[in-house]
Design an enzyme around this catalytic site. Structure first.
Site, short mmCIF file in Angstrom:
data_model
loop_
_atom_site.label_atom_id
_atom_site.label_comp_id
_atom_site.label_asym_id
_atom_site.label_seq_id
_atom_site.Cartn_x
_atom_site.Cartn_y
_atom_site.Cartn_z
N CYS A 70 4.14 9.33 0.27
CA CYS A 70 2.75 9.76 0.15
C CYS A 70 2.68 10.81 -0.95
O CYS A 70 3.49 11.74 -0.97
CB CYS A 70 2.27 10.34 1.48
SG CYS A 70 0.62 11.03 1.39
N ARG A 116 0.83 -1.21 0.00
CA ARG A 116 0.00 0.00 0.00
C ARG A 116 0.87 1.26 0.00
O ARG A 116 1.05 1.91 -1.02
CB ARG A 116 -0.96 -0.04 1.21
CG ARG A 116 -2.10 0.95 1.17
CD ARG A 116 -1.74 2.37 1.53
NE ARG A 116 -1.16 2.51 2.86
CZ ARG A 116 -0.61 3.63 3.31
NH1 ARG A 116 -0.55 4.70 2.54
NH2 ARG A 116 -0.07 3.69 4.52
N ASP A 117 1.46 1.60 1.14
CA ASP A 117 2.26 2.83 1.23
C ASP A 117 3.41 2.75 0.23
O ASP A 117 3.75 3.73 -0.44
CB ASP A 117 2.80 2.98 2.66
CG ASP A 117 3.21 4.41 3.00
OD1 ASP A 117 3.60 5.14 2.08
OD2 ASP A 117 3.16 4.77 4.18
N ASN A 122 8.99 4.25 3.69
CA ASN A 122 9.04 3.84 5.09
C ASN A 122 10.38 3.17 5.35
O ASN A 122 11.04 2.68 4.44
CB ASN A 122 7.94 2.79 5.37
CG ASN A 122 6.57 3.35 5.17
OD1 ASN A 122 6.07 3.38 4.06
ND2 ASN A 122 5.95 3.78 6.23
N HIS A 157 8.72 7.15 8.11
CA HIS A 157 9.38 7.30 6.80
C HIS A 157 10.83 7.68 7.08
O HIS A 157 11.16 8.25 8.11
CB HIS A 157 8.62 8.34 5.97
CG HIS A 157 7.31 7.80 5.45
ND1 HIS A 157 7.16 7.31 4.19
CD2 HIS A 157 6.12 7.63 6.06
CE1 HIS A 157 5.92 6.87 4.03
NE2 HIS A 157 5.26 7.05 5.16
N HIS A 161 5.22 4.47 12.69
CA HIS A 161 5.19 4.41 11.22
C HIS A 161 6.15 5.50 10.76
O HIS A 161 5.79 6.68 10.71
CB HIS A 161 3.75 4.66 10.76
CG HIS A 161 3.55 4.76 9.28
ND1 HIS A 161 2.84 3.82 8.55
CD2 HIS A 161 3.92 5.69 8.37
CE1 HIS A 161 2.79 4.18 7.28
NE2 HIS A 161 3.44 5.31 7.14
#
Ligand code: HMG
Ligand code: MG
Length: 302
Positions: A240, A15-16, A249, A209, A207
């Site tokens: 993002c 996803r990310d 990440n 990055h 979370h």
């Protein structure tokens, strides 16, 4: 200092990791990545997001990806759901967990989900109610918990406010996100402490990055606080679309190497994980963005 004896990693790579890729990534490749991650021992995978395909075209194949996954017992599959429209579409794919994502910065909330923080909470409220009525676990993300690409530094009080708002509407878990990757350990610890005023240590995660190379240090300080859940991304993929300049990440491979070296149990097979990261990196025609993967791939080759 109370290090956890075991840690749960949520691989957010599908996803990310992929949401910001410009080149199309076929659903079959995303599905293969999920399969490789679960075969490597990941027990939680953030698969996709049910957001507007106009805003994030890369996630337009959400239902196809969810339908194509061979579900492995013991593995939980999560998806992002910013509103009821997203939740209603997501629920057909039977996720184990849905993620609502708020921000500690007004400007980022507007850019990312097109509404204020207060409005976002009102959009999440029915999502949380509907999910919990179906026994679907609800995780919340607090974006820009230390810094915002538009507003700069974000005070811990802002994080605490969002954590309280999420808790009030029944969100079960709060993920503290350094969206831009600007955080350093003491700032991250303050953001965590702010969140821990409303959530227990078992219901928070990090979370991070890795834009400024601080994500492992930020993970370590959280480990020292006893926090045992982290989102990480295979091969360090990610970013993002509404946080320009932010990189991926922290790589799952790097965090697993760190944890293994500290004797903390993850249940993850580092070699298989490196193969999963290599698989998606090969597809994207780049090297894995993980120091541990690079070192171990070099060692294999020599
Ligand atoms: P909006 O424009 O305010 O929504 O977007 P709306 O309700 O006014 O509807 C407008 C149009 O969007 C309509 O379509 C809706 O059908 C459609 P039209 O009539 O114009 O053809 N729409 C949807 N379509 C599909 N799924 C939906 C949906 N909702 C409305 N769920 C919205 C609001 C949130 C949808 C939009 O702003 C959006 O999609 N934003 C993208 C957000 C995103 O995916 N960001 C990246 C993920 S978050 C992240 O990466 C941070 C995180 O990793 C933590 C961290 O690092 O900080 C989690
Ligand atoms: Mg993120």
């Amino acid at each position: 200092m109370s290090l956890p004896s075991k840690v749960k990693l949520v691989d957010v790579g599908p996803r990310d990791g992929l949401q910001n890729e410009k080149q199309p990534v076929p659903a079959a490749v995303k599905i293969e990545l999920v399969h490789r991650l679960q075969d490597a021992g990941l027990t939680e995978i953030e698969v996709t997001s049910f957001v507007s395909p106009k805003w994030v075209p890369q996630m337009a194949d959400n239902a196809e990806v969810m339908a194509g996954i061979r579900r492995k017992p013991g593995v939980r599959y999560s998806v992002l759901t910013p509103n009821m429209q997203g939740f209603e579409a997501a629920v057909l794919s039977k996720p184990d967990e849905v993620v609502v994502f708020a921000a500690a910065s007004e400007a980022f909330s507007q850019r990312n989900i097109n509404c204020s923080i207060a409005e976002s909470i009102e959009r999440f409220r029915p999502v949380v109610e509907a999910a919990r009525a179906r026994n679907i676990y609800v995780r919340g993300a607090i974006s820009c918990a230390v810094g915002c690409p538009y507003e700069g530094e974000v005070a811990p009080e802002r994080v605490e406010l969002v954590a309280r708002l999420l808790k009030d509407i029944g969100v079960q878990h709060a993920g503290v996100a350094d969206t831009v990757g600007v955080g350093t350990p003491l700032k991250v610890r303050r953001a965590m402490e702010a969140t821990l005023r409303h959530y227990s240590i078992d219901d928070v995660s990090g979370h991070f990055h890795d834009t400024y190379g601080q994500a492992l240090a930020n993970t370590l300080i959280c480990l020292q606080m006893g926090i045992w859940q982290y989102d990480t991304s295979s091969a360090g993929l990610g970013g993002c679309p509404y946080a320009k300049g932010a990189t991926g990440n922290v790589a799952t491979e790097d965090v697993v190497y760190l944890l293994q070296g500290m004797g903390i149990v993850t249940g993850i097979d580092l070699d298989k994980l490196i193969d999963a990261g290599k698989f998606i990196s090969d597809f994207l025609e780049r090297k894995p963005n993980s120091r541990a993967a690079t070192a171990l791939l070099n060692k294999r080759a020599s």
